[in-house]
Design an enzyme around this catalytic site. Structure first.
Site, short mmCIF file in Angstrom:
data_model
loop_
_atom_site.label_atom_id
_atom_site.label_comp_id
_atom_site.label_asym_id
_atom_site.label_seq_id
_atom_site.Cartn_x
_atom_site.Cartn_y
_atom_site.Cartn_z
CG ASP A 97 92.70 64.95 34.02
OD1 ASP A 97 92.71 65.02 32.78
OD2 ASP A 97 92.95 65.92 34.74
CG HIS A 148 91.75 69.93 38.01
ND1 HIS A 148 91.25 68.66 37.96
CD2 HIS A 148 92.73 69.98 37.07
CE1 HIS A 148 91.91 67.95 37.03
NE2 HIS A 148 92.81 68.75 36.48
CB CYS A 202 99.43 70.60 29.70
SG CYS A 202 98.28 71.87 29.20
#
Length: 302
Positions: free
Chosen positions: A17, A208, A241
């Protein structure tokens, strides 16, 4: 208030990730070295790979090479993201210990991202779920946008509960409740987590949290108060993000470990080795680590 868990599991997501959105190619040997450093730090679960189309996620094209090269420690779960049966077959060949499937709690996000409804998206994973069970591989479900969506804003609590129930019915061993855009605050976090607990056992749920608005540690604490004992984090705070320009993404593992240490909660992880790993990957990427605790500890040593 409930007393906090005595022990938590930290799932390290940096190698997958964290690195998947990096523009510059990160060679397989650097990813392998990062996973090996994290293994030696004592993580029980490391998200190491994603078997997705290299056209969509070029950074994950070396996943099979990384899985073949890492030094595995018995008892450690090395996870891989698998969006479909093709991905599952690749994960199986790469000896992944756990496969991760994913859906959204936001109908708008599901439509925009994969052009189908939430229900359809999760139904697509039935084959993967069945195959994982047959092969005795752990199955993890990840629910994005559980606290807010870049397209629709608020996400109803009922929608989160519904997706948790669907993931549970697929046979997931663990279900992640993810704040993809980092908008949650502690009260909201507890409201969402309470609904999730209503559908799935508390010791199988994980938080998360993204740190876009600087709330991730507070949200972790709010979740600890409800007995949630699994958290995802990324070494050096890797992974921005994708929906908020310039925003930080994943909470840094070093910061989470520092919090747990201060609370007297056992993680089984050596913070110093994680700080070194964070400095190593940040140096490779040519930028400062996004971990406050990591940078403070590294500066103190210097």
């Amino acid at each position: 208030m409930n007393s906090l868990p005595k022990q938590v599991k930290i799932v390290e997501v940096g190698p997958r990730d964290g690195l998947q959105n990096e523009k510059e190619n990160v060679p397989a040997e650097v990813k392998t070295e990062l996973v090996n450093r994290l293994t030696s730090a004592g993580f029980q679960n490391i998200e190491a790979a994603a078997f997705v189309s290299p056209k969509w996620v070029p950074q994950m094209a070396t996943s099979a090479d990384v899985m073949a090269a890492i030094t595995r420690k018995p008892g450690v779960i090395y996870s891989a993201l698998t969006p479909n049966m093709q991905g599952f077959e690749a994960a199986l060949a790469a000896r992944a210990d756990e496969v991760v499937i994913f859906g959204s709690a936001s109908e708008a996000f599901s439509q925009k991202n994969i052009n189908c409804s939430i229900a359809e998206s999760i139904a697509r994973f039935e084959g993967v779920a069945r195959a994982a069970k047959e092969k005795g591989i752990r199955l993890r479900g990840s629910i994005s946008c559980a606290f807010g969506c870049p397209y629709q804003g608020e996400v109803p609590l009922d929608a989160v509960a519904d997706v948790v129930a669907r993931m549970r019915d697929l046979g997931c061993d663990e279900i992640d409740i993810a704040d993809t855009i980092g908008v949650a605050t502690p009260r909201k976090t507890q409201a969402v987590m309470e609904r999730a607990i209503g559908q799935f056992r508390v010791d199988g749920l994980s938080g998360h949290f993204h740190d876009t608005y600087g709330q991730a540690l507070a949200n972790i604490y709010a979740s600890l108060e409800l007995g949630i004992s699994i958290y995802h984090s990324s070494v050096a705070g890797l992974g921005g993000c994708p929906y908020a320009k310039g925003a930080t993404g994943n909470i840094a593992t070093e910061d989470v470990l520092y919090l747990m240490q201060g609370l007297g909660i056992e993680t089984g992880i050596d913070l110093d080795i994680v700080v070194d790993a964070g400095q190593y990957i940040s140096q490779f990427l040519g930028r400062k680590s996004a971990s406050r605790a990591g940078n403070a500890i590294a500066a103190k040593r210097a």
